[in-house]
Design a protein around this motif. Structure first.
Motif, PDB file in Angstrom:
ATOM      1  N   LEU A 161      35.943  49.095  64.351  1.00  0.00           N
ATOM      2  CA  LEU A 161      35.786  48.934  66.366  1.00  0.00           C
ATOM      3  C   LEU A 161      35.594  50.169  66.914  1.00  0.00           C
ATOM      4  N   SER A 162      34.563  50.321  67.752  1.00  0.00           N
ATOM      5  CA  SER A 162      34.515  51.250  68.796  1.00  0.00           C
ATOM      6  C   SER A 162      35.720  51.605  69.297  1.00  0.00           C
ATOM      7  N   PRO A 163      36.733  52.381  70.355  1.00  0.00           N
ATOM      8  CA  PRO A 163      37.436  52.396  71.324  1.00  0.00           C
ATOM      9  C   PRO A 163      36.368  51.180  72.388  1.00  0.00           C
ATOM     10  N   CYS A 164      37.481  50.354  72.485  1.00  0.00           N
ATOM     11  CA  CYS A 164      37.530  49.990  73.800  1.00  0.00           C
ATOM     12  C   CYS A 164      38.743  49.294  74.627  1.00  0.00           C
ATOM     13  N   ASP A 165      38.402  48.281  75.824  1.00  0.00           N
ATOM     14  CA  ASP A 165      39.456  48.225  76.373  1.00  0.00           C
ATOM     15  C   ASP A 165      40.811  47.422  75.969  1.00  0.00           C
ATOM     16  N   LEU A 166      39.758  46.445  75.040  1.00  0.00           N
ATOM     17  CA  LEU A 166      40.746  44.928  75.293  1.00  0.00           C
ATOM     18  C   LEU A 166      39.664  44.591  73.704  1.00  0.00           C
ATOM     19  N   VAL A 167      40.524  43.554  72.980  1.00  0.00           N
ATOM     20  CA  VAL A 167      39.552  43.045  71.823  1.00  0.00           C
ATOM     21  C   VAL A 167      40.238  41.767  71.857  1.00  0.00           C
ATOM     22  N   LEU A 168      39.034  40.642  71.950  1.00  0.00           N
ATOM     23  CA  LEU A 168      40.041  39.637  71.569  1.00  0.00           C
ATOM     24  C   LEU A 168      39.326  39.146  70.287  1.00  0.00           C
ATOM     25  N   VAL A 169      40.280  37.908  70.167  1.00  0.00           N
ATOM     26  CA  VAL A 169      40.522  37.743  68.137  1.00  0.00           C
ATOM     27  C   VAL A 169      40.118  35.788  68.850  1.00  0.00           C
ATOM     28  N   GLU A 170      39.410  35.246  68.084  1.00  0.00           N
ATOM     29  CA  GLU A 170      38.997  34.135  68.302  1.00  0.00           C
ATOM     30  C   GLU A 170      39.500  34.200  66.779  1.00  0.00           C
ATOM     31  N   GLY A 171      40.439  32.632  66.028  1.00  0.00           N
ATOM     32  CA  GLY A 171      40.573  32.569  65.446  1.00  0.00           C
ATOM     33  C   GLY A 171      41.812  32.996  64.720  1.00  0.00           C
ATOM     34  N   TYR A 172      41.921  33.393  63.504  1.00  0.00           N
ATOM     35  CA  TYR A 172      43.162  33.941  62.936  1.00  0.00           C
ATOM     36  C   TYR A 172      44.336  33.739  63.779  1.00  0.00           C
ATOM     37  N   LYS A 173      44.380  31.909  63.208  1.00  0.00           N
ATOM     38  CA  LYS A 173      45.857  31.082  63.886  1.00  0.00           C
ATOM     39  C   LYS A 173      46.974  32.057  63.437  1.00  0.00           C
ATOM     40  N   THR A 174      47.529  32.741  62.221  1.00  0.00           N
ATOM     41  CA  THR A 174      48.457  33.174  62.347  1.00  0.00           C
ATOM     42  C   THR A 174      48.848  33.922  61.352  1.00  0.00           C
ATOM     43  N   GLU A 175      48.409  34.898  62.321  1.00  0.00           N
ATOM     44  CA  GLU A 175      48.144  36.834  62.114  1.00  0.00           C
ATOM     45  C   GLU A 175      49.371  36.903  63.429  1.00  0.00           C
ATOM     46  N   ASN A 176      49.420  37.740  63.965  1.00  0.00           N
ATOM     47  CA  ASN A 176      51.055  38.026  64.693  1.00  0.00           C
ATOM     48  C   ASN A 176      50.248  38.242  66.501  1.00  0.00           C
ATOM     49  N   HIS A 177      49.585  38.765  66.305  1.00  0.00           N
ATOM     50  CA  HIS A 177      49.224  39.266  68.130  1.00  0.00           C
ATOM     51  C   HIS A 177      49.499  38.050  68.519  1.00  0.00           C
ATOM     52  N   SER A 178      49.386  38.677  69.840  1.00  0.00           N
ATOM     53  CA  SER A 178      49.684  37.694  71.357  1.00  0.00           C
ATOM     54  C   SER A 178      48.490  36.721  71.173  1.00  0.00           C
ATOM     55  N   LYS A 179      48.970  34.984  71.485  1.00  0.00           N
ATOM     56  CA  LYS A 179      47.268  34.613  71.671  1.00  0.00           C
ATOM     57  C   LYS A 179      47.994  33.301  72.596  1.00  0.00           C
ATOM     58  N   ILE A 180      46.616  32.796  73.012  1.00  0.00           N
ATOM     59  CA  ILE A 180      46.678  31.861  73.985  1.00  0.00           C
ATOM     60  C   ILE A 180      46.369  30.923  72.535  1.00  0.00           C
ATOM     61  N   GLU A 181      46.974  29.875  73.040  1.00  0.00           N
ATOM     62  CA  GLU A 181      46.385  28.168  72.978  1.00  0.00           C
ATOM     63  C   GLU A 181      46.218  27.127  73.360  1.00  0.00           C
ATOM     64  N   VAL A 182      44.398  26.804  72.773  1.00  0.00           N
ATOM     65  CA  VAL A 182      43.174  26.114  73.757  1.00  0.00           C
ATOM     66  C   VAL A 182      43.132  24.812  73.429  1.00  0.00           C
ATOM     67  N   ARG A 183      43.817  23.706  74.348  1.00  0.00           N
ATOM     68  CA  ARG A 183      43.821  22.304  74.495  1.00  0.00           C
ATOM     69  C   ARG A 183      42.687  21.975  74.904  1.00  0.00           C
ATOM     70  N   ARG A 184      42.092  20.743  74.411  1.00  0.00           N
ATOM     71  CA  ARG A 184      41.326  19.759  75.323  1.00  0.00           C
ATOM     72  C   ARG A 184      41.451  18.335  74.381  1.00  0.00           C
ATOM     73  N   VAL A 185      41.400  17.565  75.449  1.00  0.00           N
ATOM     74  CA  VAL A 185      41.869  15.847  74.987  1.00  0.00           C
ATOM     75  C   VAL A 185      40.982  15.389  74.309  1.00  0.00           C
ATOM     76  N   ASP A 186      39.578  15.676  73.831  1.00  0.00           N
ATOM     77  CA  ASP A 186      39.197  15.127  73.353  1.00  0.00           C
ATOM     78  C   ASP A 186      37.705  16.176  72.128  1.00  0.00           C
ATOM     79  N   ALA A 187      39.168  17.005  71.706  1.00  0.00           N
ATOM     80  CA  ALA A 187      39.208  17.841  70.606  1.00  0.00           C
ATOM     81  C   ALA A 187      39.746  16.822  69.246  1.00  0.00           C
TER      82      ALA A 187
END
Length: 171
Positions: A96-122
């Motif tokens: 990736l080119s330099p940027c202020d922030l990389v948002l990573v979707e998925g990659y559950k088992t990697e070691n970066h900090s993450k927010i868990e998304v929960r939905r009642v009807d998932a």
């Protein structure tokens, strides 16, 4: 959390929990704040960004290991693995080119900090926090009870963005 020159934060959750929608909304929020944002999306299935019949598809079908398509507005590079292992998240972030922030979707088992998304009807509602590394917050469309992590409403994009900015040092 940072890797090399990039600040990285992840959005994770079960299928149909709202990961992509939250990622999309966070990108828009950070762009509104004047930040350069990149995303990395992990797919658990075969995918193709090209369509049969296009010139680039024909190039790949003929055996090209990499195909670049370039216009005045954007460029893309498609790379065939040819039996090699899937690149790691770090491998992809390094491209990736330099940027202020990389948002990573998925990659559950990697070691970066993450927010868990929960939905009642998932389809799957079993919490991931505690069973995968570095879940630091939860975003849900329902009240989260009994947890020790910060919890946000799934629509509180501004609050989630503030949290990510503080945690990654983006402020």
């Amino acid at each position: 959390m940072t890797t090399q020159q990039h600040r990285i934060f992840g959005i994770t959750g079960w299928k149909n929990s709202g990961k992509t929608t939250l990622t999309e909304r966070l990108v828009a929020e950070f762009r509104r704040r004047g930040k350069r944002v990149a995303t990395v999306k992990h797919a658990h299935h075969d995918f193709d960004i090209d369509r049969e019949g296009t010139d680039t598809f024909r190039h790949r079908a003929a055996g090209a290991g990499e195909v670049a398509i370039v216009s005045g507005r954007r460029w893309a590079l498609m790379h065939e693995h040819d039996g090699a292992l899937e690149p790691t998240l770090d491998d992809m972030i390094a491209k990736l080119s330099p940027c202020d922030l990389v948002l990573v979707e998925g990659y559950k088992t990697e070691n970066h900090s993450k927010i868990e998304v929960r939905r009642v009807d998932a389809r799957e509602t079993k919490p991931l926090a505690g069973s995968i590394p570095n879940v630091v917050a939860i975003a849900a469309d329902h009240p989260v009870v009994g947890g020790h992590l910060p919890a946000f409403g799934l629509d509180d994009v501004h609050g989630i963005a503030d949290f990510i900015a503080a945690l990654t040092g983006l402020d």
